[in-house]
Design a protein around this motif. Sequence first.
Motif, PDB file in Angstrom:
ATOM      1  N   ILE A   1       0.831  -1.261  -0.155  1.00  0.00           N
ATOM      2  CA  ILE A   1       0.004   0.208   0.065  1.00  0.00           C
ATOM      3  C   ILE A   1       0.840   1.200  -0.012  1.00  0.00           C
ATOM      4  O   ILE A   1       1.461   1.712   1.049  1.00  0.00           O
ATOM      5  CB  ILE A   1      -0.937   0.042   1.312  1.00  0.00           C
ATOM      6  CG1 ILE A   1      -1.831  -1.196   1.491  1.00  0.00           C
ATOM      7  CG2 ILE A   1      -1.787   1.329   1.268  1.00  0.00           C
ATOM      8  CD1 ILE A   1      -2.441  -1.604   2.304  1.00  0.00           C
ATOM      9  N   SER A   2       1.085   1.965  -1.160  1.00  0.00           N
ATOM     10  CA  SER A   2       1.843   3.119  -1.272  1.00  0.00           C
ATOM     11  C   SER A   2       1.079   4.286  -1.315  1.00  0.00           C
ATOM     12  O   SER A   2       0.305   4.613  -2.310  1.00  0.00           O
ATOM     13  CB  SER A   2       2.694   2.802  -2.637  1.00  0.00           C
ATOM     14  OG  SER A   2       3.280   4.023  -2.812  1.00  0.00           O
ATOM     15  N   THR A   3       1.233   5.255  -0.438  1.00  0.00           N
ATOM     16  CA  THR A   3       0.452   6.573  -0.222  1.00  0.00           C
ATOM     17  C   THR A   3       1.330   7.619   0.210  1.00  0.00           C
ATOM     18  O   THR A   3       2.202   7.571   1.069  1.00  0.00           O
ATOM     19  CB  THR A   3      -0.699   6.185   0.671  1.00  0.00           C
ATOM     20  OG1 THR A   3      -0.399   6.141   2.131  1.00  0.00           O
ATOM     21  CG2 THR A   3      -1.540   5.051   0.385  1.00  0.00           C
TER      22      THR A   3
ATOM     23  N   SER B   1       1.376  10.793   2.935  1.00  0.00           N
ATOM     24  CA  SER B   1       0.719  10.882   4.136  1.00  0.00           C
ATOM     25  C   SER B   1      -0.635  11.844   4.067  1.00  0.00           C
ATOM     26  O   SER B   1      -1.044  12.544   3.601  1.00  0.00           O
ATOM     27  CB  SER B   1       1.567  11.888   5.066  1.00  0.00           C
ATOM     28  OG  SER B   1       2.808  11.151   5.208  1.00  0.00           O
TER      29      SER B   1
ATOM     30  N   THR C   1      -4.154   6.149   4.051  1.00  0.00           N
ATOM     31  CA  THR C   1      -3.404   5.099   4.211  1.00  0.00           C
ATOM     32  C   THR C   1      -3.796   4.001   5.268  1.00  0.00           C
ATOM     33  O   THR C   1      -4.210   2.613   4.939  1.00  0.00           O
ATOM     34  CB  THR C   1      -1.948   5.314   4.802  1.00  0.00           C
ATOM     35  OG1 THR C   1      -1.515   6.546   3.989  1.00  0.00           O
ATOM     36  CG2 THR C   1      -0.854   4.296   4.840  1.00  0.00           C
ATOM     37  N   THR C   2      -4.319   4.503   6.264  1.00  0.00           N
ATOM     38  CA  THR C   2      -4.894   3.344   7.515  1.00  0.00           C
ATOM     39  C   THR C   2      -6.108   3.053   7.056  1.00  0.00           C
ATOM     40  O   THR C   2      -6.502   1.813   7.201  1.00  0.00           O
ATOM     41  CB  THR C   2      -5.075   4.327   8.593  1.00  0.00           C
ATOM     42  OG1 THR C   2      -3.713   4.881   8.962  1.00  0.00           O
ATOM     43  CG2 THR C   2      -5.508   3.499   9.873  1.00  0.00           C
TER      44      THR C   2
ATOM     45  N   THR D   1      -7.091   2.032   3.812  1.00  0.00           N
ATOM     46  CA  THR D   1      -6.817   1.277   2.839  1.00  0.00           C
ATOM     47  C   THR D   1      -6.180  -0.174   3.723  1.00  0.00           C
ATOM     48  O   THR D   1      -6.404  -1.093   3.319  1.00  0.00           O
ATOM     49  CB  THR D   1      -5.739   1.587   1.915  1.00  0.00           C
ATOM     50  OG1 THR D   1      -6.532   2.931   1.513  1.00  0.00           O
ATOM     51  CG2 THR D   1      -5.798   0.607   0.387  1.00  0.00           C
ATOM     52  N   GLN D   2      -5.391   0.179   4.554  1.00  0.00           N
ATOM     53  CA  GLN D   2      -4.590  -0.839   5.314  1.00  0.00           C
ATOM     54  C   GLN D   2      -5.925  -1.784   5.995  1.00  0.00           C
ATOM     55  O   GLN D   2      -5.689  -2.786   6.158  1.00  0.00           O
ATOM     56  CB  GLN D   2      -3.749  -0.359   6.333  1.00  0.00           C
ATOM     57  CG  GLN D   2      -2.337   0.002   5.914  1.00  0.00           C
ATOM     58  CD  GLN D   2      -1.775   0.708   7.075  1.00  0.00           C
ATOM     59  OE1 GLN D   2      -1.678   1.738   7.319  1.00  0.00           O
ATOM     60  NE2 GLN D   2      -0.826  -0.153   7.742  1.00  0.00           N
TER      61      GLN D   2
ATOM     62  N   TRP E   1       4.885  -0.541   8.929  1.00  0.00           N
ATOM     63  CA  TRP E   1       5.432   0.535   7.860  1.00  0.00           C
ATOM     64  C   TRP E   1       6.844   0.137   7.732  1.00  0.00           C
ATOM     65  O   TRP E   1       7.801   0.712   8.719  1.00  0.00           O
ATOM     66  CB  TRP E   1       5.496   1.956   8.716  1.00  0.00           C
ATOM     67  CG  TRP E   1       5.789   3.267   7.884  1.00  0.00           C
ATOM     68  CD1 TRP E   1       6.332   2.993   6.456  1.00  0.00           C
ATOM     69  CD2 TRP E   1       5.826   4.451   8.252  1.00  0.00           C
ATOM     70  NE1 TRP E   1       6.624   4.492   6.044  1.00  0.00           N
ATOM     71  CE2 TRP E   1       6.524   5.192   7.236  1.00  0.00           C
ATOM     72  CE3 TRP E   1       5.465   5.248   9.702  1.00  0.00           C
ATOM     73  CZ2 TRP E   1       6.301   6.784   7.428  1.00  0.00           C
ATOM     74  CZ3 TRP E   1       5.661   6.260   9.654  1.00  0.00           C
ATOM     75  CH2 TRP E   1       6.219   6.981   8.848  1.00  0.00           C
TER      76      TRP E   1
ATOM     77  N   LYS F   1       2.464  -1.563   4.624  1.00  0.00           N
ATOM     78  CA  LYS F   1       2.628   0.121   4.425  1.00  0.00           C
ATOM     79  C   LYS F   1       3.905   0.828   3.847  1.00  0.00           C
ATOM     80  O   LYS F   1       4.774   0.472   4.480  1.00  0.00           O
ATOM     81  CB  LYS F   1       2.109   0.738   5.808  1.00  0.00           C
ATOM     82  CG  LYS F   1       2.265   2.205   5.682  1.00  0.00           C
ATOM     83  CD  LYS F   1       1.758   2.669   7.123  1.00  0.00           C
ATOM     84  CE  LYS F   1       2.230   4.187   7.277  1.00  0.00           C
ATOM     85  NZ  LYS F   1       1.671   4.693   8.788  1.00  0.00           N
TER      86      LYS F   1
ATOM     87  N   HIS G   1       5.220   4.831   2.462  1.00  0.00           N
ATOM     88  CA  HIS G   1       4.906   6.094   1.869  1.00  0.00           C
ATOM     89  C   HIS G   1       5.680   6.478   0.714  1.00  0.00           C
ATOM     90  O   HIS G   1       6.066   7.466   0.404  1.00  0.00           O
ATOM     91  CB  HIS G   1       5.158   7.127   2.956  1.00  0.00           C
ATOM     92  CG  HIS G   1       4.014   7.103   4.044  1.00  0.00           C
ATOM     93  ND1 HIS G   1       2.805   7.232   3.525  1.00  0.00           N
ATOM     94  CD2 HIS G   1       3.891   7.561   5.431  1.00  0.00           C
ATOM     95  CE1 HIS G   1       1.999   7.286   4.616  1.00  0.00           C
ATOM     96  NE2 HIS G   1       2.788   7.181   5.796  1.00  0.00           N
TER      97      HIS G   1
END
Length: 293
Positions: free
Chosen positions: A28-30, A32, A36-37, A39-40, A63, A88, A90
């Motif tokens: 999961i590449s997002t 901030s 993010t959370t 989608t997790q 992460w 996770k 970033h």
Amino acid sequence: MTPHRYRSHDEDSRRWLSFPMRDDDIVISTRSKHGTTWTQMICALLVFQTPDLPAPLPELSPWLDWTITPVDEVHAKLAAQDHRRFIKTHTPLDGLPIHPAARYIVVARHPLDAAVSLYHQGSNLIRERIAELTGVPVPASKKNRLSLHDWVVNWTRAENGPREDLDMLPGVMAHLGDAWARREEPNLLLVHYADLSADLEGEMRRIAAYLDIDVPESRWPALVKAASFAEMKANAEHRAPDPKGLMRSKVAFFRRGTSGAAAELLASEELAAYEARVADLIPEDLSAWLHRP
């Protein structure tokens, strides 16, 4: 080709280079505050198919880039997981070693909404605790914060290159622009925060189909409810990404979850300047997709 390296005071994308990937991994590449959370949590619900997760979300989906946790410790925790892993990051895709069989999800959000959320998240962080763990003193800019309006205006005008600060406007546009250019690749799915807000069940079903996960119809209502903003906030203690106690309030991490109000902060000339900058940074079709209601 060696991936680009992205580093900050508490992140290092180089930690991915030594990580043994599995064929069914989900990355999961997002940026901030882009979902993010959320989608997790959706991935956790699809993998385990129950709202009763076996551990707090940050333990299930660590992460990997975060340097505050030793890299060997993160790798060992992920190696010990016998369920389908969802990890996770970033880091933009051009900073990751792309595994052809793994699945990548990039989440986008209206940039101004994400900027407002990022500002409020900054107020919720215990900077002294971060400095203690990273050994990097609290910057003066973090001690003497601007008003929300002034901070967002500065954010839209930032000239920082993506390698300097991925969370400023050029970094956000670089992350999403790279993903947009890859959008036809079979192991990449683009998700928009606005779509999650407007049709959570529909988006969860789309993500499940992309991940080749079959969910019995009888389970969908409970899974969708567990992924809702209200349920995430009600279970903040086990959902917020704060394994090291860096937040003043885990509940405050889930501040509002709404979209569309950020543009009202800016005067018409400030908004026009923002739109002109975006036009210089990303293609028109991506901007239209990114900024739609």
